[in-house]
Write an enzyme that holds these catalytic residues in place. Structure first.
Site, PDB file in Angstrom:
ATOM      1  N   ASP A 181     -12.719 -13.874 -44.295  1.00  0.00           N
ATOM      2  CA  ASP A 181     -13.862 -13.825 -43.398  1.00  0.00           C
ATOM      3  C   ASP A 181     -14.046 -12.381 -42.897  1.00  0.00           C
ATOM      4  O   ASP A 181     -14.147 -11.463 -43.715  1.00  0.00           O
ATOM      5  CB  ASP A 181     -13.678 -14.842 -42.262  1.00  0.00           C
ATOM      6  CG  ASP A 181     -14.962 -15.126 -41.503  1.00  0.00           C
ATOM      7  OD1 ASP A 181     -15.251 -14.387 -40.539  1.00  0.00           O
ATOM      8  OD2 ASP A 181     -15.699 -16.061 -41.868  1.00  0.00           O
ATOM      9  N   TYR A 308     -20.840 -10.394 -34.799  1.00  0.00           N
ATOM     10  CA  TYR A 308     -21.981 -10.541 -35.693  1.00  0.00           C
ATOM     11  C   TYR A 308     -23.094  -9.576 -35.299  1.00  0.00           C
ATOM     12  O   TYR A 308     -23.741  -8.972 -36.161  1.00  0.00           O
ATOM     13  CB  TYR A 308     -22.500 -11.985 -35.669  1.00  0.00           C
ATOM     14  CG  TYR A 308     -21.604 -12.965 -36.372  1.00  0.00           C
ATOM     15  CD1 TYR A 308     -21.949 -13.468 -37.626  1.00  0.00           C
ATOM     16  CD2 TYR A 308     -20.406 -13.392 -35.805  1.00  0.00           C
ATOM     17  CE1 TYR A 308     -21.126 -14.373 -38.286  1.00  0.00           C
ATOM     18  CE2 TYR A 308     -19.582 -14.283 -36.449  1.00  0.00           C
ATOM     19  CZ  TYR A 308     -19.946 -14.771 -37.692  1.00  0.00           C
ATOM     20  OH  TYR A 308     -19.134 -15.658 -38.345  1.00  0.00           O
ATOM     21  N   HIS A 366     -12.592 -21.923 -47.305  1.00  0.00           N
ATOM     22  CA  HIS A 366     -12.738 -20.670 -46.571  1.00  0.00           C
ATOM     23  C   HIS A 366     -11.506 -20.332 -45.744  1.00  0.00           C
ATOM     24  O   HIS A 366     -11.235 -19.164 -45.493  1.00  0.00           O
ATOM     25  CB  HIS A 366     -13.972 -20.792 -45.671  1.00  0.00           C
ATOM     26  CG  HIS A 366     -14.344 -19.535 -44.967  1.00  0.00           C
ATOM     27  ND1 HIS A 366     -14.736 -18.395 -45.630  1.00  0.00           N
ATOM     28  CD2 HIS A 366     -14.393 -19.228 -43.640  1.00  0.00           C
ATOM     29  CE1 HIS A 366     -15.021 -17.445 -44.756  1.00  0.00           C
ATOM     30  NE2 HIS A 366     -14.816 -17.923 -43.534  1.00  0.00           N
TER      31      HIS A 366
END
Length: 388
Positions: A181, A308, A366
């Protein structure tokens, strides 16, 4: 173990009052009506979320997880004005290779609790001592028990630079980096910033865009990878857009409401794990809640989302834009089938110029270290054998 003056020991100790406040909030949640579908296509089903939150309130034992964390050597240090929390588990084997392992969102250091033992002490887990690592596992800024940045600027490159300082501060002049990630991008940046000390990076997965030159000759795996990117953009990117544009707005819900935080994060464990349609097929509900607690306890809903705002546009370019920055350090790549991005090797070679190891696995998603710890450990060992 002795510690330096600028590295202090740390223990997790959540006050009883905070745990009782959590239970009270869960017990008095205000619920919406149920979804109008019979699956997860509108989000986490009401019946499941109510059941999970009831267990969180009245069945889950945080103190057991706190004890597991405190059984590991934990520390804090200040780098570039920010307090960083990290696990530093040294191997008993003299020739162990130091490695810094980095998580992402919505993960945490909890993802790696199953793999730290096999990585640091392989001979105690039926493996070769030559594969041993000294494991450094930091919490990202704004995540877990690291400090929350008070001003903008803590993006991928700055975090990577902080990790290079951390490894130097711990006395490691030669080390590897592993990431998933956000950790994938941070590990790549570590390689770019500190190539004289980084022996190699292992990525799950590498981020590299599809190569338009291959579009007339795509393999089945490449077609599936393109379809996955299109599906994700249409149906699975709403959380990212909210984090990237208005992290403060969503942060109020994530910090104040445990049910909101639970739904926001657990949906990703449904979407991104190789679970066959239900996250508890690969992780127990207590494991899901263990990870969730590292967002609830430190009130990290807003601060974690801000990464983000800082860096997702750059990452999106690495996923789908032209190749502009390259990585020359030896690289190992493990592609799990339920991963979000699954570039082919010929696409990845355009950005990562020295791929020494490449494997496309048959199961896992993931959160590879969390879902498939044995496979994850073998992948890390297999690559770093080539560059030790």
């Amino acid at each position: 173990m002795t510690t330096r003056a600028d590295v202090t020991e740390f223990r997790v100790d959540v006050p009883d009052a905070d745990l009782e406040d959590l239970r009270a909030r869960l017990r008095h949640a205000r619920w919406p009506e149920r979804e109008t579908v019979v699956d997860w296509s509108q989000g986490v089903p009401l019946a499941y979320l109510r059941d999970l939150c009831a267990h969180w309130a009245d069945g889950y034992d945080w103190r057991a997880t706190e004890a597991r964390l405190n059984a590991l050597p934990q520390f804090r240090t200040v780098i570039d004005g920010l307090g960083v929390h990290f696990i530093h588990a040294r191997s008993p084997h003299r020739d162990a290779l130091p490695i810094v392992i980095t998580h992402g969102w919505p993960g945490s250091i909890v993802e790696f609790l199953k793999v730290i033992g096999p990585l640091t002490h392989p001979s105690a887990h039926g493996a070769d001592a030559a594969d041993a690592f000294h494991v450094v596992c930091p919490s990202l800024p704004g995540y877990g028990f690291s400090d929350k940045p008070a001003s903008q600027g803590w993006g991928i490159e700055r975090i990577a630079r902080a990790w290079t300082v951390l490894m130097s501060r711990l006395g490691y002049g030669r080390y590897g980096a592993q990431g998933s990630d956000w950790g994938t991008s941070i590990s790549a940046s570590i390689a770019q910033q500190d190539p004289e000390h980084v022996v190699g990076i292992h990525l799950t997965p590498p981020l590299a865009p599809p190569d338009p030159a291959t579009f007339d000759d795509l393999s089945d795996r490449e077609r599936a990878a393109l379809e996955s990117l299109e599906q994700s953009a249409e149906w699975d990117s709403g959380y990212s857009r909210e984090h990237a544009t208005r992290p403060q707005t969503i942060g109020y819900a994530l910090v104040d409401s445990p049910t909101a935080l639970c739904a926001w994060i657990i949906e990703k464990f449904w979407a991104w794990t190789d679970s066959g349609g239900h996250p508890e097929n690969v992780l127990t509900r207590d494991e899901l809640l263990d990870n969730l607690m590292l967002y609830w306890v430190p009130a990290a809903g807003a601060s974690s989302a801000r990464l983000y705002w800082e860096s997702i546009r750059q990452v999106n370019e690495w996923i789908s834009g032209p190749v502009r920055d390259r990585v020359t350090v030896p690289t190992g790549c493990s592609i799990f089938p339920r991963e979000l991005q699954r570039p082919s090797r010929r696409w990845a070679e355009k950005r990562f110029l020295d791929i020494r190891y490449w494997n496309e696995l048959e199961r896992g998603g993931h959160f590879a270290a969390f879902e498939q710890p044995e496979l994850f450990v073998e992948e890390v060992r297999a690559f770093f054998r080539l560059v030790r």
